[in-house]
Design a protein around this motif. Structure first.
Motif, short mmCIF file in Angstrom:
data_model
loop_
_atom_site.label_atom_id
_atom_site.label_comp_id
_atom_site.label_asym_id
_atom_site.label_seq_id
_atom_site.Cartn_x
_atom_site.Cartn_y
_atom_site.Cartn_z
N PRO A 1 0.80 -1.22 0.00
CA PRO A 1 0.00 0.00 0.00
C PRO A 1 0.84 1.28 0.00
O PRO A 1 0.42 2.30 -0.55
N TYR A 2 2.03 1.23 0.62
CA TYR A 2 2.89 2.42 0.62
C TYR A 2 3.40 2.72 -0.78
O TYR A 2 3.41 3.88 -1.21
N THR A 3 3.81 1.69 -1.50
CA THR A 3 4.26 1.88 -2.89
C THR A 3 3.13 2.44 -3.73
O THR A 3 3.32 3.35 -4.54
N GLU A 4 1.94 1.89 -3.55
CA GLU A 4 0.77 2.39 -4.27
C GLU A 4 0.56 3.87 -3.96
O GLU A 4 0.28 4.68 -4.86
N GLY A 5 0.71 4.24 -2.70
CA GLY A 5 0.53 5.63 -2.31
C GLY A 5 1.55 6.55 -2.93
O GLY A 5 1.22 7.67 -3.36
N LEU A 6 2.80 6.10 -2.98
CA LEU A 6 3.84 6.92 -3.61
C LEU A 6 3.53 7.15 -5.09
O LEU A 6 3.70 8.26 -5.62
N LEU A 7 3.07 6.10 -5.76
CA LEU A 7 2.76 6.23 -7.19
C LEU A 7 1.55 7.13 -7.42
O LEU A 7 1.50 7.88 -8.40
N GLN A 8 0.58 7.06 -6.55
CA GLN A 8 -0.63 7.86 -6.72
C GLN A 8 -0.41 9.33 -6.39
O GLN A 8 -1.24 10.18 -6.74
N SER A 9 0.71 9.64 -5.75
CA SER A 9 0.96 11.02 -5.34
C SER A 9 1.80 11.81 -6.33
O SER A 9 2.11 12.98 -6.10
N VAL A 10 2.20 11.16 -7.45
CA VAL A 10 2.97 11.87 -8.47
C VAL A 10 2.20 11.82 -9.79
O VAL A 10 1.50 10.84 -10.08
#
Length: 323
Positions: free
Chosen positions: A248-257
């Motif tokens: 979920p953290y990786t997903e969050g990083l990708l969704q924030s850029v």
């Protein structure tokens, strides 16, 4: 054998007799000529783990467990003199802010030539000739004249090119680039990353690229290690992680850029909350206070690292709604 092998590395900071882990049991390897990205927010342990590789940890920090083997040699077994022979000659580092890394009182030429003379033992004339060649290779025009200038004569992007030239001075086997484009505008960022990728490819040099931004490494990294709270939470080939993040953290990083393949009307989704504080005890998964999918077990038991991800419910295998 990989060029760099890190096994179960932990680094702690000591305050008033209490040791707090900043890096907690990470393991990874880097092959010759490979580009590996270490990605995560500030405080995730990216820079600390890399400074441990360089033998440049601050006095308050120390390695408490694990091993670091470079080209078959145990770096943690070396004394200061042994590390000095490795540092610069076989492993070089490009730091985040070149203006604070370069000496404002010494000319650019003197700083490049110092690294060449110390690591390669060349004569003054040969060191100068190599310094000129390095500046030309990193795209600095009129290199002969520029050798006589000082850091304040150079723009931010040009100073970073000088730092890359210094890192290349002894033709190292591994370069560690710690947020090398943070202080630069977007256009210059792309130029510097393209330059580093080309040079490492031409020289067969391995590269560890440290960044907080998953977006800028999409086209440069072969593999990615995503770090959070001092641990590696996901690892894999860059194209796989970008196509199907499992943590979920990786997903969050990708969704924030922003992404070019997405509709511009789709809003970015920042990760809620703040990064984990290493001095705060968090039961279970350290990401669970910010995770939209957290369940009871996430708040109680740290997840094992299996199949390249440390998550009780990897996104690829468990379809669920955010809670």
């Amino acid at each position: 054998m990989s060029l760099l092998d890190i096994e179960n590395l932990s680094v702690c900071v000591s305050q008033e007799g209490v040791e707090t882990p900043l890096v907690n049991g990470i393991s990874y390897s880097v092959d010759r000529g490979e580009t590996l990205a270490l990605v995560g927010e500030s405080g995730s342990g990216k820079s600390v783990s890399s400074l441990a590789v360089m033998g440049l940890l601050a006095k308050a920090l120390r390695v408490t467990s694990g091993s670091i083997r470079f080209d078959g040699q145990d770096l943690l077994a070396l004394d200061d003199e042994g590390m000095r022979k490795i540092r610069g000659r076989d492993i070089s580092m490009v730091f985040q802010e070149p203006m604070t890394s370069l000496n404002p009182l010494r000319s650019i030429g003197a700083q490049i030539m110092e690294s060449i003379e110390e690591n390669l033992g060349l004569s003054r004339a040969d060191a100068r000739a190599r310094a000129v060649s390095l500046l030309q290779e990193v795209g600095v025009a009129d290199a002969e004249r520029r050798l006589k200038q000082y850091p304040h004569h150079f723009s931010g992007g040009m100073r970073q090119r000088v730092m890359i030239a210094i890192a290349l001075a002894a033709d190292p086997k591994l370069i560690i680039a710690d947020e090398p484009t943070t202080a630069l505008d977007v256009t210059i960022q792309a130029q510097i990353l393209d330059l580093m990728a080309r040079i490492c490819r031409d020289h067969g040099t391995a590269l560890i690229l440290i960044t907080h931004n998953l977006g800028i490494v999409a086209r440069y990294a072969d593999r990615v290690n995503v770090m959070y709270g001092g641990r590696i939470v996901e690892t894999g080939r860059a194209r796989d992680i970008y196509a199907a993040p499992r943590h979920p953290y990786t997903e969050g990083l990708l969704q924030s850029v922003p992404r070019l393949d997405q509709d511009r009307s789709v809003p970015l989704k920042p990760i809620r909350g703040n990064p984990a504080d290493p001095f705060t005890t968090i039961a279970g998964c350290r990401f669970h206070p910010r995770c939209p999918y957290a369940q009871a077990i996430c708040r109680q038991t740290p997840p094992p690292f299996e199949g390249g991800v440390a998550c009780h419910f990897p996104l690829e295998t468990d379809q669920k709604e955010a809670v």
